[in-house]
Design an enzyme around this catalytic site. Structure first.
Site, short mmCIF file in Angstrom:
data_model
loop_
_atom_site.label_atom_id
_atom_site.label_comp_id
_atom_site.label_asym_id
_atom_site.label_seq_id
_atom_site.Cartn_x
_atom_site.Cartn_y
_atom_site.Cartn_z
N SER A 261 2.65 -3.54 -7.34
CA SER A 261 2.06 -3.95 -6.06
C SER A 261 2.25 -2.93 -4.95
O SER A 261 1.81 -3.16 -3.82
CB SER A 261 2.68 -5.27 -5.58
OG SER A 261 2.56 -6.26 -6.55
N THR B 141 5.04 -6.61 -3.05
CA THR B 141 4.81 -5.97 -1.76
C THR B 141 6.07 -6.06 -0.93
O THR B 141 6.65 -7.12 -0.81
CB THR B 141 3.67 -6.68 -0.99
OG1 THR B 141 2.45 -6.39 -1.64
CG2 THR B 141 3.61 -6.22 0.46
N THR C 155 2.27 -1.51 0.57
CA THR C 155 1.66 -2.22 -0.57
C THR C 155 0.46 -1.46 -1.12
O THR C 155 -0.14 -0.63 -0.43
CB THR C 155 1.18 -3.62 -0.11
OG1 THR C 155 0.74 -4.38 -1.24
CG2 THR C 155 0.02 -3.52 0.88
N ARG D 165 -11.14 -2.56 0.86
CA ARG D 165 -10.46 -3.74 1.43
C ARG D 165 -9.08 -3.36 1.99
O ARG D 165 -8.31 -2.65 1.37
CB ARG D 165 -10.31 -4.81 0.34
CG ARG D 165 -9.62 -6.10 0.82
CD ARG D 165 -8.14 -6.11 0.49
NE ARG D 165 -7.51 -7.41 0.78
CZ ARG D 165 -6.20 -7.60 0.74
NH1 ARG D 165 -5.39 -6.63 0.42
NH2 ARG D 165 -5.69 -8.78 1.01
N THR E 293 4.55 -11.20 2.85
CA THR E 293 3.88 -10.87 1.60
C THR E 293 2.96 -12.04 1.25
O THR E 293 3.13 -13.14 1.76
CB THR E 293 4.92 -10.66 0.48
OG1 THR E 293 4.24 -10.35 -0.74
CG2 THR E 293 5.75 -11.90 0.26
N GLY E 294 2.00 -11.78 0.40
CA GLY E 294 1.11 -12.86 -0.02
C GLY E 294 -0.34 -12.54 0.28
O GLY E 294 -0.69 -11.37 0.47
C1 SD4 Z 1 -2.23 -7.89 0.72
N1 SD4 Z 1 -0.21 -8.92 1.49
O1 SD4 Z 1 -2.75 -6.80 0.55
C2 SD4 Z 1 -0.73 -7.99 0.52
C3 SD4 Z 1 -0.47 -8.33 -0.90
C4 SD4 Z 1 0.90 -8.75 -1.26
O2 SD4 Z 1 2.50 -8.95 -2.91
O3 SD4 Z 1 1.71 -9.15 -0.45
N2 SD4 Z 1 1.26 -8.69 -2.53
O4 SD4 Z 1 -2.87 -8.90 0.98
#
Ligand code: SD4
Length: 327
Positions: A85, A187, A205, A215, A238-239
């Site tokens: 990630s 991340t 990340t 994106r 994160t997320g």
């Molecule tokens: C995103 N927040 O690009 C990041 C992805 C992430 O663990 O946190 N992955 O949306």
């Protein structure tokens, strides 16, 4: 592993949780109350990034600056090919390109960020150069890549065999679901306060696996994936970035701390906001916040169970399981 509930019942915090409700509910395999609040230096990172908090601690324990600590910490998963990630080894976008997002913020409120950058492993360090060497906050795409090269960063192929294989497999169905599920990701959002009580943070990340080309997520956006206010505290997350972008999650956590909330409670407010605003999306999406305040207290909270975090405080490096809205 013990279930979350059974662990809570057996823990120090279980007793606390019984009287204080979900605010204090947290679980861990290694929880030591002695390592809890009101001590600095302190560093906290999303997921089990103990190697990162350890690298940060090396800076902090010698009286180093929190900015150097969070950069050192964020560089650890960036260089790790097994971390899919972040940085080298990150899963590519749907066209096979690994594109990186990162940001950093110091105790003076300075900020730097790179988005949609290719071919450079240490995006967090490029973000720091943006902060320190340019009049801008965000540099993107080919511009970020070119700036990094001018600054002496090596050009490298970030797509590992493992990541390429995962992408080849994904292409068989090419199911484009821009959803981060509720399992763990890596991340890293990392925030720290040093011995001189200077607060800084970083986030880095490769973003969502197989995302659309171009994106950009929340991680490099100041106020979304990271926010630092030296008077108050710092938060990172994160997320599913789209949910965080639409709620400016890390900014919200810091603003709640500004009103006097404990970092734990502040993180809960930001999670609740996402849940209230996007009740459908959150069914399949995870978001988790980590936060520290000026007193050296910390907190973490997520939508779904399964979000853990690393915290180094009082010389002890812990991996803790965050509380979550849903059980
Ligand atoms: C995103 N927040 O690009 C990041 C992805 C992430 O663990 O946190 N992955 O949306």
């Amino acid at each position: 592993m013990k279930s979350r509930r059974s662990f809570i019942q057996n823990s120090f915090w279980g007793a606390f949780a019984a009287t204080s409700g979900q605010f204090w509910e947290r679980t861990t395999k290694h929880f030591e109350p002695a390592a809890d609040p009101e001590a600095w230096p302190v560093v906290i990172a999303t997921w089990d990034n103990r190697k990162a908090t350890s690298a940060a601690w090396e800076v902090l324990k010698n009286g180093g600056r929190s900015l150097d600590a969070v950069e050192a910490g964020a560089r650890v998963p960036e260089a790790d090919p097994n971390d899919t990630s972040v940085g080298y080894g990150g899963f590519p976008d749907r066209d096979g390109n690994v594109t990186l997002d990162a940001c950093i913020m110091d105790e003076f409120g300075n900020a730097g960020s790179v988005t949609f950058m290719q071919d450079i492993i240490h995006a967090v360090s490029v973000a720091r150069r943006v902060m320190e060497k340019t009049p801008h906050v965000i540099i993107s795409g080919e511009g970020a890549r070119r700036f990094a090269i001018e600054e002496g960063f090596p050009v490298e192929n970030l797509l590992t065999d493992k990541a390429r294989e995962a992408w080849e497999k994904w292409k068989l169905t090419s199911q484009y679901k821009p959803v981060i599920n509720i399992e763990r990701h890596d991340t890293i959002g990392i925030v720290a306060m040093d011995a001189a009580r200077r607060i800084a943070g970083a986030c880095t990340t490769s973003g969502m696996a197989f995302k659309m080309h171009g994106r950009v997520g929340d991680s490099p956006v100041i106020g979304a994936g990271l926010f630092v206010d030296n008077e108050v505290g710092a938060a990172a997350c994160t997320g599913l970035g789209e949910l965080v972008l639409k709620t400016l999650g890390s900014f919200l956590v810091v603003e709640e701390m500004r009103k006097g909330k404990h970092p734990q409670k502040a993180a809960e407010v930001a999670i609740k906001r996402i849940i209230d605003k996007y009740p459908e999306a959150i069914k399949e999406a995870q978001v988790g916040f980590v936060a520290i305040d000026k007193k050296g207290r910390y907190g973490a909270y997520s939508i779904h169970p399964g979000f853990n975090y690393a915290v180094y405080q009082k010389g002890v490096n812990l991996m803790l399981e965050a509380g979550s809205h849903f059980s």
